[in-house]
Design a protein around this motif. Structure first.
Motif, PDB file in Angstrom:
ATOM      1  N   VAL A  91      10.463  63.076 -30.686  1.00  0.00           N
ATOM      2  CA  VAL A  91       9.537  61.981 -30.989  1.00  0.00           C
ATOM      3  C   VAL A  91      10.351  60.700 -31.132  1.00  0.00           C
ATOM      4  O   VAL A  91      11.333  60.654 -31.881  1.00  0.00           O
ATOM      5  CB  VAL A  91       8.741  62.246 -32.290  1.00  0.00           C
ATOM      6  CG1 VAL A  91       7.791  61.090 -32.555  1.00  0.00           C
ATOM      7  CG2 VAL A  91       7.975  63.558 -32.199  1.00  0.00           C
ATOM      8  N   LEU A  92       9.965  59.675 -30.389  1.00  0.00           N
ATOM      9  CA  LEU A  92      10.629  58.368 -30.435  1.00  0.00           C
ATOM     10  C   LEU A  92       9.561  57.314 -30.714  1.00  0.00           C
ATOM     11  O   LEU A  92       8.467  57.371 -30.136  1.00  0.00           O
ATOM     12  CB  LEU A  92      11.329  58.058 -29.114  1.00  0.00           C
ATOM     13  CG  LEU A  92      12.388  59.066 -28.655  1.00  0.00           C
ATOM     14  CD1 LEU A  92      12.634  58.941 -27.172  1.00  0.00           C
ATOM     15  CD2 LEU A  92      13.680  58.862 -29.425  1.00  0.00           C
ATOM     16  N   ASP A  93       9.861  56.364 -31.588  1.00  0.00           N
ATOM     17  CA  ASP A  93       8.895  55.294 -31.807  1.00  0.00           C
ATOM     18  C   ASP A  93       9.607  53.951 -31.867  1.00  0.00           C
ATOM     19  O   ASP A  93      10.823  53.866 -32.050  1.00  0.00           O
ATOM     20  CB  ASP A  93       8.035  55.536 -33.045  1.00  0.00           C
ATOM     21  CG  ASP A  93       8.828  55.569 -34.334  1.00  0.00           C
ATOM     22  OD1 ASP A  93       9.855  54.886 -34.433  1.00  0.00           O
ATOM     23  OD2 ASP A  93       8.410  56.287 -35.272  1.00  0.00           O
ATOM     24  N   ALA A  94       8.824  52.892 -31.645  1.00  0.00           N
ATOM     25  CA  ALA A  94       9.372  51.530 -31.622  1.00  0.00           C
ATOM     26  C   ALA A  94       8.316  50.571 -32.128  1.00  0.00           C
ATOM     27  O   ALA A  94       7.104  50.836 -32.041  1.00  0.00           O
ATOM     28  CB  ALA A  94       9.801  51.148 -30.205  1.00  0.00           C
ATOM     29  N   ASN A  95       8.783  49.461 -32.666  1.00  0.00           N
ATOM     30  CA  ASN A  95       7.884  48.392 -33.105  1.00  0.00           C
ATOM     31  C   ASN A  95       7.425  47.611 -31.878  1.00  0.00           C
ATOM     32  O   ASN A  95       8.240  47.160 -31.078  1.00  0.00           O
ATOM     33  CB  ASN A  95       8.615  47.471 -34.082  1.00  0.00           C
ATOM     34  CG  ASN A  95       7.674  46.487 -34.730  1.00  0.00           C
ATOM     35  OD1 ASN A  95       6.913  45.803 -34.068  1.00  0.00           O
ATOM     36  ND2 ASN A  95       7.745  46.416 -36.059  1.00  0.00           N
ATOM     37  N   MET A  96       6.126  47.466 -31.713  1.00  0.00           N
ATOM     38  CA  MET A  96       5.585  46.799 -30.521  1.00  0.00           C
ATOM     39  C   MET A  96       6.109  45.389 -30.345  1.00  0.00           C
ATOM     40  O   MET A  96       6.260  44.896 -29.226  1.00  0.00           O
ATOM     41  CB  MET A  96       4.056  46.748 -30.601  1.00  0.00           C
ATOM     42  CG  MET A  96       3.356  47.989 -30.083  1.00  0.00           C
ATOM     43  SD  MET A  96       1.577  47.732 -30.061  1.00  0.00           S
ATOM     44  CE  MET A  96       1.449  46.334 -28.965  1.00  0.00           C
ATOM     45  N   LEU A  97       6.419  44.726 -31.450  1.00  0.00           N
ATOM     46  CA  LEU A  97       6.900  43.345 -31.352  1.00  0.00           C
ATOM     47  C   LEU A  97       8.296  43.286 -30.745  1.00  0.00           C
ATOM     48  O   LEU A  97       8.695  42.268 -30.183  1.00  0.00           O
ATOM     49  CB  LEU A  97       6.900  42.693 -32.737  1.00  0.00           C
ATOM     50  CG  LEU A  97       5.529  42.567 -33.406  1.00  0.00           C
ATOM     51  CD1 LEU A  97       5.678  41.951 -34.796  1.00  0.00           C
ATOM     52  CD2 LEU A  97       4.581  41.742 -32.547  1.00  0.00           C
TER      53      LEU A  97
END
Length: 535
Positions: free
Chosen positions: A269-275
């Motif tokens: 699972v990888l996540d990132a801040n959309m900004l």
């Protein structure tokens, strides 16, 4: 004859002739068109050729089947149709291979399709040091080259000989840097089938992330066996009702199952801040390729661990059992019963002792005594194993062996007596190999009866042995034997009668027994005086 020619992908340059009837396409070895592309299913599609019509059917594949860039469920193929299965592209040719002679239709393309590449230049292009540098360099490459660079860096990690945990952390750092994720998590399925967090990494090495993962996204990926990319999880219709997504403020997210053949080992699972960054399909492709490599690495490490464990177990078993018996015990792990479990059984016990060894050893240095005993124990052990006996233990200069446990033979008493006779023969050879040394003399006692056999001890140390009065009698028979004698009990005599020559010695008192024990001597050769000799 109709054919499918692979134009790009893992099998680029290969051609497959289609036969009348059904032609399967996929990774399964049974497929007519067998492709090694990890993006396609084991049976991805099929072509049915009948009466000049060649109908392509998609077999509910995960990544779809395409004809001329359109996804299809079934389609009648025409000459020069462009096909795509996973990441593999191909061309359908209704008759002769386009640009290829019929004689070369084994898959070699014509000269204008030939590409020459300098290997050193390619290595330099793919090589970088560190995940951040690798990511920066990869950003300038085409999608395919970017994947190659990441896989090249993973290959370097796996060849460093790191333990599995360190290797997986390095690989997670690589994928986080390359897809510009903020956080990355690796979850593995344990032996009980429970998915548990294994590794949590952050783009900033100084920051240790807490495990904040949406079960909704993970369950979707695992249950549907699909890799998921969502630009904004909180607005995605599939996930926006999930409380965990809202609670953890998950925005752009990648979720990739770690699949191997038909098994799922875990999930990334990888996540990132959309900004800061939103994931792309190219990021999903890289993550999926990395997931497959991680699954391969985990499987390889686990296989190596199993091999090491089996080798350690085998070495431990060879301390007590013959190679044949050790092999049987190693294979018994698949059985419902444990041959080493404590239980009641009939065995034949053999004790052999060196006469006067305490006095004899007074004239030896500790090292000389150790070398002498090691040589003696070596040939005694080999003699025991030759008859599939079990070496129970060494007690000072004495040897204790068991015949009938953990595996029984109909002739265990015969095997024990045959072993005792061979011990005397091998002892003569051992004494002859020590010119100038004082000859060793041994005495042997053998007895048959019911005992409790199995693994005894604590969790820290377990030993296979036997307990019971029959063991004590065998020891006492050895104690009253003269050097060169083999004394046996009544039951052993009854079981081995007719196989050797014996002399009855009558009832003898033995230490620890209130009643006398009937004793027989095994004769190594027939004496001139045959009084009391029995066969």
């Amino acid at each position: 004859m109709p054919s499918i020619v692979i134009t790009s992908g893992h099998n680029s340059g290969s051609s497959f002739l289609l036969v009348a009837g059904e032609n399967l396409i996929g990774r399964n070895p049974e497929c007519t068109v067998r492709l090694s592309d990890p993006w396609i299913s084991r049976v991805h599609a099929r072509v049915v050729s009948e009466g000049g019509v060649h109908r392509l059917h998609d077999v509910q594949s995960h990544n779809g089947t395409f004809v001329n860039h359109n996804r299809i469920s079934e389609h009648d193929l025409r000459h020069n149709d462009m096909l795509q299965f996973g990441k593999t592209t191909a061309k359908f040719l209704e008759d002769e291979l386009d640009g290829v002679t019929r004689e070369s239709s084994d898959g070699i393309l014509n000269a204008r399709e030939t590409v020459l590449r300098n290997i050193r230049e390619l290595q330099q292009e793919l090589s970088t040091e560190g995940p951040e540098k690798a990511a920066a360099a990869a950003a300038l490459l085409s999608p395919v080259r970017r994947q190659l660079r990441v896989l090249n860096e993973i290959g370097k990690v796996l060849t460093k000989g790191l333990d599995l945990d360190k290797a997986l952390k390095s690989i997670m750092d690589l994928v986080i840097a390359n897809v510009k994720a903020q956080r990355g998590y690796l979850l593995l399925i344990d032996r009980d089938g429970v998915l548990k967090p294994s590794i949590a990494r952050h783009r900033d090495p100084a920051h240790t992330p807490t495990v904040e993962i949406s079960k909704t996204i993970i369950n979707t990926a695992l249950n549907e066996r699909v890799a998921i990319m969502t630009v904004n999880a909180q607005e995605d219709l599939r996930f926006r009702e999930s409380k965990s997504i809202i609670a953890h403020a998950i925005t752009s997210c990648l979720c990739v199952p770690l699949w191997l053949e038909d098994r799922v080992l875990g999930v990334i699972v990888l996540d990132a801040n959309m900004l800061e960054h939103t994931f792309t399909e190219e990021d999903l492709d890289i993550s999926t390729a990395v997931g497959y490599q991680i699954a391969l690495a985990i499987e390889q490490y686990r296989l190596q661990d199993r091999i090491r464990e089996e080798e350690e177990k085998r070495r431990a078993l060879l301390r007590h059992f013959s190679p044949d018996v050790a092999g049987l015990l190693m294979s018994s792990v698949e059985l419902d019963t444990d041959p080493l479990e404590v239980g009641l059984r009939e065995v034949t016990v053999l004790f052999a002792d060196i006469q006067g060894f305490t006095t004899f050893s007074e004239n030896l240095s500790p090292m000389e005594m150790a070398n002498l005993l090691n040589g003696y124990f070596k040939f005694m052990s080999e003699t025991i194993f030759r008859e599939d006996g079990t070496l129970d233990k060494f007690i000072g200069d004495a040897v204790m062996a068991i015949f009938g446990a953990p595996y029984q033979h109909e002739d265990d008493p015969v095997r024990a007596i045959r072993c005792a006779l061979r011990m005397y023969h091998d002892l003569q050879e051992y004494n002859a190999s020590r010119p100038g040394g004082i000859p060793l003399k041994i005495r042997i006692g053998v007895n048959t009866g019911m005992v409790v056999a199995g693994n005894f001890g604590s969790l820290q140390r377990m030993e296979y042995s036997v307990l019971g009065d029959s063991v004590n009698v065998a020891s006492r028979l050895q104690a009253i034997a003269d050097p060169g004698q083999i004394l046996i009990g009544r039951t052993t005599f009854d079981r081995a009668r007719g196989r050797f020559f014996f002399r009855t010695l009558g009832a003898k008192p033995v230490k620890g027994k209130s009643q006398e024990v009937e004793v027989f001597e095994v004769l190594q050769r027939l004496p001139e005086d045959r009084t009391g000799v029995i066969q």
